[in-house]
Design an enzyme around this catalytic site. Structure first.
Site, PDB file in Angstrom:
ATOM      1  N   GLU A  93     -18.277  21.746   5.969  1.00  0.00           N
ATOM      2  CA  GLU A  93     -17.951  22.371   7.251  1.00  0.00           C
ATOM      3  C   GLU A  93     -17.397  23.766   7.055  1.00  0.00           C
ATOM      4  O   GLU A  93     -17.728  24.688   7.820  1.00  0.00           O
ATOM      5  CB  GLU A  93     -16.955  21.505   8.022  1.00  0.00           C
ATOM      6  CG  GLU A  93     -16.586  22.063   9.390  1.00  0.00           C
ATOM      7  CD  GLU A  93     -15.540  21.241  10.113  1.00  0.00           C
ATOM      8  OE1 GLU A  93     -15.174  21.628  11.251  1.00  0.00           O
ATOM      9  OE2 GLU A  93     -15.090  20.219   9.554  1.00  0.00           O
TER      10      GLU A  93
ATOM     11  N   HIS B  81     -11.184  25.622   8.776  1.00  0.00           N
ATOM     12  CA  HIS B  81     -10.899  25.170   7.410  1.00  0.00           C
ATOM     13  C   HIS B  81     -11.025  26.338   6.416  1.00  0.00           C
ATOM     14  O   HIS B  81     -10.953  27.499   6.814  1.00  0.00           O
ATOM     15  CB  HIS B  81     -11.793  23.978   7.050  1.00  0.00           C
ATOM     16  CG  HIS B  81     -11.815  22.939   8.144  1.00  0.00           C
ATOM     17  ND1 HIS B  81     -10.736  22.112   8.410  1.00  0.00           N
ATOM     18  CD2 HIS B  81     -12.764  22.643   9.085  1.00  0.00           C
ATOM     19  CE1 HIS B  81     -11.029  21.324   9.435  1.00  0.00           C
ATOM     20  NE2 HIS B  81     -12.249  21.635   9.872  1.00  0.00           N
TER      21      HIS B  81
ATOM     22  N   GLU C 229     -17.108  22.577  18.686  1.00  0.00           N
ATOM     23  CA  GLU C 229     -17.684  21.648  17.709  1.00  0.00           C
ATOM     24  C   GLU C 229     -19.196  21.762  17.888  1.00  0.00           C
ATOM     25  O   GLU C 229     -19.782  21.203  18.811  1.00  0.00           O
ATOM     26  CB  GLU C 229     -17.197  20.220  17.973  1.00  0.00           C
ATOM     27  CG  GLU C 229     -15.684  20.038  17.850  1.00  0.00           C
ATOM     28  CD  GLU C 229     -15.210  19.991  16.394  1.00  0.00           C
ATOM     29  OE1 GLU C 229     -16.048  20.122  15.468  1.00  0.00           O
ATOM     30  OE2 GLU C 229     -13.990  19.811  16.181  1.00  0.00           O
TER      31      GLU C 229
END
Length: 288
Positions: free
Chosen positions: A121, A83, A251
């Site tokens: 995040e 991101h 993750e």
């Protein structure tokens, strides 16, 4: 002048002889102390032991460089911090469609998730990536980041996945954290592209995932119980589909789990994640 008597003459002769003897002794001492006269023979070894020359101290042996001094020397790693900080303000740009690597289309990028306390995040992945880069470079690796700050937009998933081939890197590790709605869900897992689109996406990517997952376990983190062996296979992730080098999405935590949220929000926790990623890449490189 009357001639000296015999006793007197004898005394005089004795005195002369004494002087001669003293001179002889003195001259002999000088000759013995000064060594052989010029042109004379030098002493032979049989005339007595000679002093052994002092042994020359050998230089200390040089310490060879440890083969593990720079275990990642010659390895080029692409780290992809998931991101970006500007994505939330650039809806049109991040929602624009790009190729998904399998002939379909999908959004350029997404905003990502956050903890219940508001820690994002994108901030987490950016900090972990920078910490990991520092560790990898200390090990001799060359490191490329897919983004250079946490304020910009993108890049899109196709660019992220293509970066290792564009810079002739060896490996891609994409750093993320999950945002399950179930707040009891916890643990790390890895994702690989499946079915593979090229040789790098097959067993090489699975092998990379195995090393990274093992390092996270060794680092004391909890594996996810949602996937067998904490490994997920997906066909819809453009970052992985576009990769032509071994590539894994990690993750690292469930950000909506209170315990793991506290971990990712702490500098100590983020450093631990970075150390685990670096350790996994070391073992992966050593096994190649």
């Amino acid at each position: 002048m009357p001639e000296p008597t015999r006793p007197a003459r004898a005394v005089r002769m004795l005195r002369v002889l004494g002087v001669v003897l003293l001179l002889a002794v003195a001259v002999g001492g000088l000759l013995l102390g000064s060594g052989p006269l010029p042109g004379g023979p030098s002493a032979s070894p049989s005339e007595g032991p000679t002093a052994e020359p002092a042994p020359t101290a050998a230089p200390p042996p040089s310490t060879p460089a440890s083969p593990d001094a720079e275990p990642l020397q010659g390895v080029h790693v692409v780290l992809d911090p998931g991101h970006n900080g500007g994505n939330g303000e650039a809806t049109a740009e991040v929602n624009a469609l790009v190729g998904d690597g399998r002939g379909g289309r999908k959004a350029c990028n997404t905003v990502g998730t956050s903890t219940s306390g508001g820690y994002t995040e994108h901030a987490f992945t950016w900090d972990v990536a920078r910490r990991t880069r520092e560790l990898l470079e200390a090990d001799g690796a060359e490191v490329t980041l897919t983004r250079q700050d946490d304020e910009s937009v993108g890049p899109c998933v196709d660019v992220r996945g293509s970066t290792p081939g564009d810079v002739d890197a060896d490996v891609l590790v994409s750093i993320h954290a999950n945002g399950s709605e179930n707040t009891k869900a916890k643990g790390y897992f890895a994702i690989v592209s499946a079915p593979p689109l090229n040789d790098a996406q097959g067993e090489p990517s699975r092998d990379l995932a195995a090393h990274l997952l093992a390092a996270l376990a060794d680092g004391g983190f909890t594996p996810s119980g949602s996937y067998p062996e904490a490994l997920s296979e997906r066909a819809d992730l453009g970052t992985l589909n576009w990769a032509e080098r071994p590539a894994v999405i990690l993750e690292l935590a469930e950000m909506r789990n209170a315990e793991e949220a506290a971990l990712v929000e702490s500098e100590e926790g983020r450093q631990r994640y970075a150390e685990a990623i670096a350790a996994g890449l070391r073992t992966w490189a050593a096994a190649r």
